[in-house]
Design a protein around this motif. Structure first.
Motif, PDB file in Angstrom:
ATOM      1  N   LEU A 106       0.823  -1.210   0.000  1.00  0.00           N
ATOM      2  CA  LEU A 106       0.000   0.000   0.000  1.00  0.00           C
ATOM      3  C   LEU A 106       0.858   1.261   0.000  1.00  0.00           C
ATOM      4  N   ALA A 107       1.993   1.225   0.685  1.00  0.00           N
ATOM      5  CA  ALA A 107       2.876   2.390   0.678  1.00  0.00           C
ATOM      6  C   ALA A 107       3.403   2.648  -0.728  1.00  0.00           C
ATOM      7  N   ARG A 108       3.749   1.595  -1.438  1.00  0.00           N
ATOM      8  CA  ARG A 108       4.182   1.747  -2.824  1.00  0.00           C
ATOM      9  C   ARG A 108       3.044   2.307  -3.678  1.00  0.00           C
ATOM     10  N   LEU A 109       1.857   1.783  -3.475  1.00  0.00           N
ATOM     11  CA  LEU A 109       0.674   2.262  -4.194  1.00  0.00           C
ATOM     12  C   LEU A 109       0.453   3.762  -3.965  1.00  0.00           C
ATOM     13  N   LEU A 110       0.754   4.220  -2.740  1.00  0.00           N
ATOM     14  CA  LEU A 110       0.546   5.618  -2.362  1.00  0.00           C
ATOM     15  C   LEU A 110       1.725   6.517  -2.753  1.00  0.00           C
ATOM     16  N   GLY A 111       2.726   5.960  -3.431  1.00  0.00           N
ATOM     17  CA  GLY A 111       3.824   6.770  -3.936  1.00  0.00           C
ATOM     18  C   GLY A 111       4.956   7.010  -2.971  1.00  0.00           C
ATOM     19  N   CYS A 112       5.122   6.112  -2.001  1.00  0.00           N
ATOM     20  CA  CYS A 112       6.168   6.279  -0.987  1.00  0.00           C
ATOM     21  C   CYS A 112       7.430   5.513  -1.365  1.00  0.00           C
ATOM     22  N   GLN A 113       8.558   5.958  -0.784  1.00  0.00           N
ATOM     23  CA  GLN A 113       9.763   5.138  -0.750  1.00  0.00           C
ATOM     24  C   GLN A 113       9.620   4.196   0.439  1.00  0.00           C
ATOM     25  N   VAL A 114       9.922   2.921   0.242  1.00  0.00           N
ATOM     26  CA  VAL A 114       9.661   1.920   1.276  1.00  0.00           C
ATOM     27  C   VAL A 114      10.958   1.225   1.675  1.00  0.00           C
ATOM     28  N   ILE A 115      11.203   1.197   2.990  1.00  0.00           N
ATOM     29  CA  ILE A 115      12.334   0.483   3.572  1.00  0.00           C
ATOM     30  C   ILE A 115      11.778  -0.601   4.491  1.00  0.00           C
ATOM     31  N   VAL A 116      12.269  -1.813   4.345  1.00  0.00           N
ATOM     32  CA  VAL A 116      11.779  -2.941   5.141  1.00  0.00           C
ATOM     33  C   VAL A 116      12.926  -3.539   5.937  1.00  0.00           C
ATOM     34  N   THR A 117      12.676  -3.853   7.210  1.00  0.00           N
ATOM     35  CA  THR A 117      13.637  -4.626   7.994  1.00  0.00           C
ATOM     36  C   THR A 117      13.148  -6.062   8.087  1.00  0.00           C
ATOM     37  N   THR A 118      14.072  -7.011   8.065  1.00  0.00           N
ATOM     38  CA  THR A 118      13.715  -8.424   8.176  1.00  0.00           C
ATOM     39  C   THR A 118      14.894  -9.196   8.737  1.00  0.00           C
ATOM     40  N   SER A 119      14.605 -10.317   9.368  1.00  0.00           N
ATOM     41  CA  SER A 119      15.681 -11.198   9.838  1.00  0.00           C
ATOM     42  C   SER A 119      15.984 -12.284   8.814  1.00  0.00           C
ATOM     43  N   ARG A 120      15.241 -12.293   7.712  1.00  0.00           N
ATOM     44  CA  ARG A 120      15.395 -13.347   6.715  1.00  0.00           C
ATOM     45  C   ARG A 120      15.851 -12.720   5.405  1.00  0.00           C
ATOM     46  N   ALA A 121      17.160 -12.734   5.222  1.00  0.00           N
ATOM     47  CA  ALA A 121      17.732 -12.114   4.029  1.00  0.00           C
ATOM     48  C   ALA A 121      17.201 -12.747   2.748  1.00  0.00           C
ATOM     49  N   GLY A 122      16.779 -14.007   2.837  1.00  0.00           N
ATOM     50  CA  GLY A 122      16.261 -14.690   1.669  1.00  0.00           C
ATOM     51  C   GLY A 122      14.949 -14.123   1.161  1.00  0.00           C
ATOM     52  N   ASN A 123      14.285 -13.302   1.987  1.00  0.00           N
ATOM     53  CA  ASN A 123      13.021 -12.694   1.561  1.00  0.00           C
ATOM     54  C   ASN A 123      13.217 -11.369   0.835  1.00  0.00           C
ATOM     55  N   ALA A 124      14.439 -10.918   0.702  1.00  0.00           N
ATOM     56  CA  ALA A 124      14.680  -9.586   0.146  1.00  0.00           C
ATOM     57  C   ALA A 124      14.084  -9.430  -1.250  1.00  0.00           C
ATOM     58  N   ASP A 125      14.287 -10.420  -2.107  1.00  0.00           N
ATOM     59  CA  ASP A 125      13.778 -10.306  -3.472  1.00  0.00           C
ATOM     60  C   ASP A 125      12.252 -10.274  -3.487  1.00  0.00           C
ATOM     61  N   ARG A 126      11.637 -11.085  -2.641  1.00  0.00           N
ATOM     62  CA  ARG A 126      10.174 -11.102  -2.592  1.00  0.00           C
ATOM     63  C   ARG A 126       9.639  -9.759  -2.096  1.00  0.00           C
ATOM     64  N   LEU A 127      10.310  -9.174  -1.126  1.00  0.00           N
ATOM     65  CA  LEU A 127       9.881  -7.874  -0.605  1.00  0.00           C
ATOM     66  C   LEU A 127      10.039  -6.779  -1.661  1.00  0.00           C
ATOM     67  N   LYS A 128      11.108  -6.862  -2.426  1.00  0.00           N
ATOM     68  CA  LYS A 128      11.304  -5.862  -3.483  1.00  0.00           C
ATOM     69  C   LYS A 128      10.270  -6.017  -4.585  1.00  0.00           C
ATOM     70  N   GLU A 129       9.855  -7.237  -4.854  1.00  0.00           N
ATOM     71  CA  GLU A 129       8.791  -7.458  -5.837  1.00  0.00           C
ATOM     72  C   GLU A 129       7.478  -6.827  -5.372  1.00  0.00           C
ATOM     73  N   LEU A 130       7.264  -6.782  -4.058  1.00  0.00           N
ATOM     74  CA  LEU A 130       6.041  -6.173  -3.521  1.00  0.00           C
ATOM     75  C   LEU A 130       6.100  -4.654  -3.486  1.00  0.00           C
ATOM     76  N   GLY A 131       7.317  -4.084  -3.593  1.00  0.00           N
ATOM     77  CA  GLY A 131       7.421  -2.630  -3.612  1.00  0.00           C
ATOM     78  C   GLY A 131       8.497  -2.035  -2.735  1.00  0.00           C
ATOM     79  N   ALA A 132       9.268  -2.858  -2.008  1.00  0.00           N
ATOM     80  CA  ALA A 132      10.332  -2.321  -1.157  1.00  0.00           C
ATOM     81  C   ALA A 132      11.470  -1.766  -1.999  1.00  0.00           C
ATOM     82  N   ASP A 133      11.933  -0.572  -1.647  1.00  0.00           N
ATOM     83  CA  ASP A 133      13.105   0.010  -2.303  1.00  0.00           C
ATOM     84  C   ASP A 133      14.393  -0.495  -1.680  1.00  0.00           C
ATOM     85  N   HIS A 134      14.370  -0.684  -0.373  1.00  0.00           N
ATOM     86  CA  HIS A 134      15.552  -1.146   0.364  1.00  0.00           C
ATOM     87  C   HIS A 134      15.113  -2.172   1.398  1.00  0.00           C
ATOM     88  N   VAL A 135      15.930  -3.190   1.607  1.00  0.00           N
ATOM     89  CA  VAL A 135      15.681  -4.217   2.622  1.00  0.00           C
ATOM     90  C   VAL A 135      16.889  -4.286   3.533  1.00  0.00           C
TER      91      VAL A 135
END
Length: 334
Positions: free
Chosen positions: A174-203
């Protein structure tokens, strides 16, 4: 019809007559329901509201109107709907007399047929499957009101989300939909690509970078994030404040966890900030209508981890399986 009841320590399938809609009610053939963390807390007896004995569990579900009672004007047979998380909270501020939750204090959506007050139902986007539509009333709406409830214009602003829980994943989309830059924190580095596909700019992998607020500031040119959606509470609130811009916001969704019932912010962090802490408790029916309009306009598709027909297997996977996306229970044709 088959319905399910909370009979602690488990949820039990039972047979019951199909109910008749009364004045102002619609009868909904439920096709899918989705699980939220509160459903586990209710089952375990640790939720903040006491559950009614024998209640039909689960707040979130989607289905088709198959009958309407006298006086119904908002919907007609064949309409696709979800029920609101707060059936009597339609707009404005939440008041004590409106605190009523399906699947807890009143019957929920884990049943083949559910009665909804027409004022508690919302039409769902036509492009969504039943399983996708069933994910909207709690997690998606919590993410939506976290992003939009502060009253500030969002395009161009920076949003930080924490982890890969369902609220966080919706917040990324939704943040991507609303035109935001999105930063996500995660403990699972393997999810980085999936998060970027959803709209994350940085993981940010917070296991490799435990002082992740510094990294947020680096990524924002030293300014910090305009909004942090904090879904962890005691474990992260100090870092969230440090990551926020001078006049940023931190949306606080969790106030306790398994290790602490305190939110502790160090003096150094908050004394140097003018950030606002804002609480969110899902949202009202008008918020849900706004969310559905945005989802429809942009063709957003919720992330589904798995869909089950076995209720016990769904609860077990939700509790133990570390899902990425929503866990759905199918109660009828997809």
């Amino acid at each position: 019809m088959r319905t399910y009841r909370l009979r602690r320590p488990e949820i039990v399938a039972e047979e019951a007559p199909v109910p008749e809609p009364g004045p102002g009610e619609v009868l909904v053939r439920v096709h899918a329901a989705s699980l939220n963390k509160r459903d586990l807390l209710i089952l375990d007896g640790t939720y903040s509201l006491p559950a009614r004995p024998g209640v039909i569990p689960v707040s979130d579900g989607a289905g088709e109107v198959v009958a309407a009672g006298p006086g119904v004007t908002r919907f007609r047979v064949g309409d696709r709907v979800v029920g609101s998380y707060w059936p009597r909270w339609h707009d404005g501020r939440l008041r004590p007399e409106l605190v009523d939750q399906p699947g807890c204090t009143s019957d929920g959506m884990l049943t083949e047929y559910a009665l909804l007050g027409e004022q508690a139902a919302v039409a769902v986007p036509e492009h969504l499957s039943w399983a996708e539509a069933a994910t909207l009333p709690c997690a998606a709406l919590t993410a939506w009101t976290s992003l939009t409830g502060g009253g500030k214009p969002l395009p161009g602003r920076t949003v930080v989300t924490l982890g890969t829980g369902s609220v966080s994943l919706f917040a990324v989309q939704l943040a991507r939909l609303l035109g935001c830059q999105v930063i996500v924190t995660t403990s699972r580095a393997g999810n980085a690509d999936r998060l970027k596909e959803l709209g994350a700019d940085h993981v940010i992998d917070y296991t490799a970078t435990p002082d992740w607020s510094r990294r947020v500031r680096e990524l924002t040119g030293g300014q910090g994030a305009d909004l942090v959606v904090d879904t962890a509470g005691p474990a992260t609130i100090d870092q969230s404040v440090r990551a926020a811009a001078l006049y940023g916001e931190v949306v606080v969704l969790i106030t306790r966890d398994a290790t602490s019932d305190r939110l502790e912010i160090f003096h150094e962090a908050y004394a140097s900030s003018l950030a606002t802490l804002r609480r969110v408790f899902v949202g009202h029916r008008t918020d849900l209508e706004d969310l559905c309009a945005a989802v429809s306009a942009h063709g957003l598709r919720p992330v589904i981890d798995r869909a089950f027909t076995d209720v016990q297997a769904a609860y077990r996977h939700f509790r133990e399986g570390s899902p990425f996306g929503k866990v759905v229970i199918e109660l009828g044709p997809a």
